[in-house]
Write a protein that holds these residues in place. Structure first.
Motif, PDB file in Angstrom:
ATOM      1  N   ARG A  62       0.820  -1.212   0.000  1.00  0.00           N
ATOM      2  CA  ARG A  62       0.000   0.000   0.000  1.00  0.00           C
ATOM      3  C   ARG A  62       0.856   1.264   0.000  1.00  0.00           C
ATOM      4  O   ARG A  62       0.616   2.194  -0.789  1.00  0.00           O
ATOM      5  CB  ARG A  62      -0.923  -0.006   1.234  1.00  0.00           C
ATOM      6  N   THR A 222      -6.777  -1.588  -0.521  1.00  0.00           N
ATOM      7  CA  THR A 222      -7.467  -0.353  -0.174  1.00  0.00           C
ATOM      8  C   THR A 222      -6.893   0.220   1.117  1.00  0.00           C
ATOM      9  O   THR A 222      -6.201  -0.455   1.874  1.00  0.00           O
ATOM     10  CB  THR A 222      -8.970  -0.620   0.016  1.00  0.00           C
ATOM     11  N   ALA A 223      -7.221   1.488   1.359  1.00  0.00           N
ATOM     12  CA  ALA A 223      -6.748   2.128   2.589  1.00  0.00           C
ATOM     13  C   ALA A 223      -7.297   1.417   3.821  1.00  0.00           C
ATOM     14  O   ALA A 223      -6.608   1.271   4.833  1.00  0.00           O
ATOM     15  CB  ALA A 223      -7.173   3.601   2.594  1.00  0.00           C
ATOM     16  N   ARG A 224      -8.546   0.945   3.737  1.00  0.00           N
ATOM     17  CA  ARG A 224      -9.145   0.228   4.871  1.00  0.00           C
ATOM     18  C   ARG A 224      -8.405  -1.080   5.131  1.00  0.00           C
ATOM     19  O   ARG A 224      -8.097  -1.422   6.284  1.00  0.00           O
ATOM     20  CB  ARG A 224     -10.618  -0.041   4.585  1.00  0.00           C
ATOM     21  N   ALA A 225      -8.101  -1.824   4.067  1.00  0.00           N
ATOM     22  CA  ALA A 225      -7.381  -3.094   4.231  1.00  0.00           C
ATOM     23  C   ALA A 225      -5.983  -2.859   4.801  1.00  0.00           C
ATOM     24  O   ALA A 225      -5.515  -3.609   5.661  1.00  0.00           O
ATOM     25  CB  ALA A 225      -7.287  -3.819   2.887  1.00  0.00           C
ATOM     26  N   LEU A 227      -5.082  -0.355   6.692  1.00  0.00           N
ATOM     27  CA  LEU A 227      -5.222   0.059   8.091  1.00  0.00           C
ATOM     28  C   LEU A 227      -5.464  -1.146   8.992  1.00  0.00           C
ATOM     29  O   LEU A 227      -4.880  -1.254  10.079  1.00  0.00           O
ATOM     30  CB  LEU A 227      -6.376   1.057   8.217  1.00  0.00           C
ATOM     31  N   ILE A 228      -6.307  -2.066   8.531  1.00  0.00           N
ATOM     32  CA  ILE A 228      -6.554  -3.291   9.298  1.00  0.00           C
ATOM     33  C   ILE A 228      -5.276  -4.105   9.434  1.00  0.00           C
ATOM     34  O   ILE A 228      -4.943  -4.614  10.515  1.00  0.00           O
ATOM     35  CB  ILE A 228      -7.662  -4.128   8.627  1.00  0.00           C
ATOM     36  N   SER A 229      -4.517  -4.212   8.327  1.00  0.00           N
ATOM     37  CA  SER A 229      -3.263  -4.964   8.377  1.00  0.00           C
ATOM     38  C   SER A 229      -2.246  -4.300   9.295  1.00  0.00           C
ATOM     39  O   SER A 229      -1.470  -4.980   9.967  1.00  0.00           O
ATOM     40  CB  SER A 229      -2.677  -5.111   6.968  1.00  0.00           C
TER      41      SER A 229
END
Length: 373
Positions: A62, A222-225, A227-229
């Motif tokens: 990312r 994605t930014a959400r993925a 952030l979760i990672s």
């Protein structure tokens, strides 16, 4: 099983394992574990290592290089420093050399183990491993300077007896370490970022790069993925360090029963803590991204010294007992040899199986002498 199904299963696995490993850490913290408990915690530790590598790669994909390798190196080091300070606060005089032993083990494992394995794996696959000598050389120079200032000079200073710094000397070493670390990060990520980007190479004729290379061209998460990672990466790394501490009494007992030096415990713990970076570096090398592997290796060594020494200097305000930082003659010889060999490896910007093998032998020598000093 389709590719999408396999990817979904892997993602689900990497979501669950860090949380399970963290639960194992909470349940085992401060307790004497039976043999079955040690085995279960060790399995959680192994799973957390693999999960950390996966999430580090997601974040790296990312944010791009060299930010990706920087995230993993800093995250591991910050948690490692917290572990060192905690152990020193609880251990008294018997942990006087813990910071020195842990930092030096990290330097030898990263500069010889991770670098050697990465070069060997890539040269075995593509005959020659190619990287940027400008960025790698700057990183190596920073490692060498930090190591000498923090681990060699205390052996020769005379303000205090033994391999110790005086309060003023420790303060200077801490400020210099933090300044060098900050300067290196600024150069790596802003000023000369291109020096730390992977060098694109072509595979030998008739040999494809392999399935791993397709992942490099996949769309970024994605930014959400990401952030979760990032969150799961921190959870996994906390679990790695904490579970390593949980099994350390068993390791200490095994080392004592075998009649080995107590410093071997620190080496084993360092090997466990650095497993995520080692696996990530080797996987990057297999895909031809040797510069990423070197960023991980040297970045981890720089962070280990540049963050540990300031933290120990701050903690020394309330820590009692001596703080032994100076290396002995054997370790100084190994450090000097590592710096010279690393400089010869980095200078051409290309390495073969021989260079990788030389670094692996240097790590083997360090590990052997730790067992048989």
């Amino acid at each position: 099983m389709s590719t999408a199904t396999r990817r979904s299963a892997l993602t689900d696995w990497t979501l669950v394992v860090p949380l399970v490993a963290l639960v194992a850490l909470v349940l085992s913290w401060g307790r004497d574990l039976p043999a079955l408990g040690v085995v279960l915690v060790a399995l959680c530790l192994a799973g957390a290592v693999l999960a950390a590598v996966h999430h580090a790669e997601v974040v790296a994909h990312r944010v791009g290089e060299p930010f990706g390798s920087l995230v993993l190196a800093v995250a591991v080091t910050v948690i490692e420093v917290a572990l060192i300070v905690t152990l020193m606060a609880d251990g008294g005089d018997k942990t006087a050399s813990l910071a020195r032993d842990t930092v030096f083990a990290a330097v030898m494992i990263t500069c010889n183990g991770i670098v050697g394995l990465s070069l060997f794996v890539r040269a075995l696959r593509n005959r020659v491993a190619v990287f940027n000598p400008e960025g790698s050389g700057a990183a190596l120079a920073t490692v060498a300077t930090l190591a000498v200032l923090s681990l060699v000079l205390p052996t020769f200073t005379t303000s205090k007896p033994g391999p110790e710094f005086s309060s003023a000397q420790l303060t200077f070493a801490a400020v210099a370490s933090l300044a060098l670390y900050g300067l290196f990060v600024a150069v790596q990520t802003v000023r000369h970022r291109d020096y730390f980007l992977p060098v694109e190479t072509q595979p030998p004729a008739g040999r494809p790069d392999g399935p791993g290379d397709d992942e490099d061209h996949a769309a970024p998460p994605t930014a959400r993925a990401a952030l979760i990672s990032t969150g799961l990466l921190l959870v996994a790394l906390i679990a790695v360090v904490g579970d390593a501490k949980a099994v350390s009494p068993t390791i200490e007992k095994g080392v004592a029963d075998a009649g080995l030096p107590n410093a071997v415990v620190g080496v084993i713990i360092a090997l466990l803590v650095l497993l995520p970076e080692t696996l990530a570096a080797v996987r990057a090398a297999r895909r031809g991204r040797v510069q990423t592997s070197l960023n991980l290796a040297y970045g981890s060594a720089i962070a280990s010294i540049g963050l540990t020494i300031p933290a120990i200097a701050l903690a020394s305000i309330w820590l009692s007992g001596p703080l032994l930082l100076g290396l002995g003659p054997v370790h100084m010889v190994l450090l000097a040899l590592t710096v010279v060999v690393s400089a010869l490896t980095i200078a051409p910007g290309r390495a073969t199986l021989l260079q990788g093998g030389v670094h692996i032998v240097l790590l083997a020598a360090y590990l052997f002498l730790a067992v048989s000093p």
